[in-house]
Design a protein around this motif. Structure first.
Motif, PDB file in Angstrom:
ATOM      1  N   GLN A  17       0.566  -1.022  -0.122  1.00 38.80           N
ATOM      2  CA  GLN A  17       0.177  -0.076   0.290  1.00 38.80           C
ATOM      3  C   GLN A  17       1.098   1.148   0.014  1.00 38.80           C
ATOM      4  O   GLN A  17       0.590   2.325  -0.877  1.00 38.80           O
ATOM      5  N   GLU A  18       2.160   0.931   0.921  1.00 34.44           N
ATOM      6  CA  GLU A  18       2.842   2.589   0.579  1.00 34.44           C
ATOM      7  C   GLU A  18       3.756   2.302  -0.239  1.00 34.44           C
ATOM      8  O   GLU A  18       3.941   3.654  -0.640  1.00 34.44           O
ATOM      9  N   ARG A  65       2.049   1.918  -3.375  1.00 31.66           N
ATOM     10  CA  ARG A  65       1.211   2.217  -4.139  1.00 31.66           C
ATOM     11  C   ARG A  65       1.705   3.758  -4.592  1.00 31.66           C
ATOM     12  O   ARG A  65       0.376   4.313  -5.422  1.00 31.66           O
ATOM     13  N   LYS A  66       0.721   3.950  -3.346  1.00 29.03           N
ATOM     14  CA  LYS A  66       1.193   5.509  -3.030  1.00 29.03           C
ATOM     15  C   LYS A  66       1.875   6.464  -3.375  1.00 29.03           C
ATOM     16  O   LYS A  66       1.642   7.567  -3.163  1.00 29.03           O
ATOM     17  N   TYR A  67       2.963   5.867  -2.947  1.00 30.57           N
ATOM     18  CA  TYR A  67       4.108   6.591  -3.231  1.00 30.57           C
ATOM     19  C   TYR A  67       4.141   6.423  -4.866  1.00 30.57           C
ATOM     20  O   TYR A  67       4.420   8.129  -4.934  1.00 30.57           O
ATOM     21  N   GLY A  78       2.088   7.066  -6.902  1.00 25.94           N
ATOM     22  CA  GLY A  78       0.669   7.728  -7.390  1.00 25.94           C
ATOM     23  C   GLY A  78       0.642   8.925  -7.242  1.00 25.94           C
ATOM     24  O   GLY A  78       0.414   9.841  -7.616  1.00 25.94           O
ATOM     25  N   LYS A  79       1.650   9.074  -5.917  1.00 22.61           N
ATOM     26  CA  LYS A  79       1.703  10.452  -5.701  1.00 22.61           C
ATOM     27  C   LYS A  79       3.236  11.896  -5.806  1.00 22.61           C
ATOM     28  O   LYS A  79       2.941  12.595  -6.211  1.00 22.61           O
ATOM     29  N   ARG A  92      13.269   9.267  -0.017  1.00 21.68           N
ATOM     30  CA  ARG A  92      11.961   9.360  -0.842  1.00 21.68           C
ATOM     31  C   ARG A  92      12.838   9.878  -2.338  1.00 21.68           C
ATOM     32  O   ARG A  92      11.330  10.274  -3.809  1.00 21.68           O
ATOM     33  N   CYS A 142       9.225  12.368  -3.639  1.00 23.57           N
ATOM     34  CA  CYS A 142       7.886  12.673  -2.987  1.00 23.57           C
ATOM     35  C   CYS A 142       8.360  13.089  -2.097  1.00 23.57           C
ATOM     36  O   CYS A 142       8.458  12.075  -0.611  1.00 23.57           O
ATOM     37  N   CYS A 193       5.646  12.387   0.651  1.00 25.38           N
ATOM     38  CA  CYS A 193       5.558  11.237   0.939  1.00 25.38           C
ATOM     39  C   CYS A 193       5.692  10.659   2.028  1.00 25.38           C
ATOM     40  O   CYS A 193       6.419  10.693   3.081  1.00 25.38           O
ATOM     41  N   LYS A 194       4.933  10.012   3.041  1.00 19.94           N
ATOM     42  CA  LYS A 194       4.672   9.552   4.123  1.00 19.94           C
ATOM     43  C   LYS A 194       4.520   7.525   4.152  1.00 19.94           C
ATOM     44  O   LYS A 194       3.635   7.512   3.962  1.00 19.94           O
ATOM     45  N   ALA A 195       5.326   7.331   4.797  1.00 18.21           N
ATOM     46  CA  ALA A 195       5.448   6.081   5.457  1.00 18.21           C
ATOM     47  C   ALA A 195       6.008   5.743   6.460  1.00 18.21           C
ATOM     48  O   ALA A 195       7.162   6.651   6.982  1.00 18.21           O
TER      49      ALA A 195
END
Length: 143
Positions: free
Chosen positions: A66-67, A69-71, A73-74, A114, A130, A133-135
């Protein structure tokens, strides 16, 4: 002549970028990537062969699907030169495979600070960054 080395040093220091926002950010643009259909993680908490530090330093750098995918995508696209010369390098990374809607596939790599890259089946290589981006695995960004 003393002035030339001084000007060179000033120019070099002005072009440094950092993930904490204290330096110059690279020019970022939309990567125009299709929606992701699948993500697989092949390496998590990996250490670069170029690192002189022990592998244990990267043991906590683990991203979830999921992280990732978010990275992807963002994240914004940056020029290869900026990726190589402006962004902070990290010995810790995660990598794997990705499939996008429409059938384009690729390999991805995300570094601890990042920066990331995508090598796509259509021949395109996309360099990513990014800063927002947060993780859990990313270090905190100081303001």
């Amino acid at each position: 002549m003393v002035i030339a080395p001084l000007l060179f040093a000033l120019a070099a220091s002005a072009s440094v970028a950092t993930a904490d926002g204290s330096g110059t950010e690279p020019k970022m643009r939309n990567a125009h990537l299709a929606p992701i259909t699948t993500v697989t993680i092949e390496n998590n908490g990996a250490t670069s062969p170029a690192s002189k530090e022990p592998a244990e330093q990267c043991a906590d750098f683990k991203l979830s699907s999921q992280e990732v995918r978010k990275y992807i995508g963002k994240a914004a696209e940056v020029a290869e030169h900026d990726y190589l010369h402006m962004l902070d390098w990290s010995p810790c990374h995660a990598s794997g495979k990705v499939t996008f809607k429409g059938g384009v596939t690729g390999t991805w790599e995300i570094q601890q600070y990042r920066a990331g890259s995508l090598k796509l089946s259509n021949g395109r290589t996309v360099y990513l960054y990014c800063p927002q981006c947060k993780a859990k695995a990313f270090p905190a960004v100081e303001k």
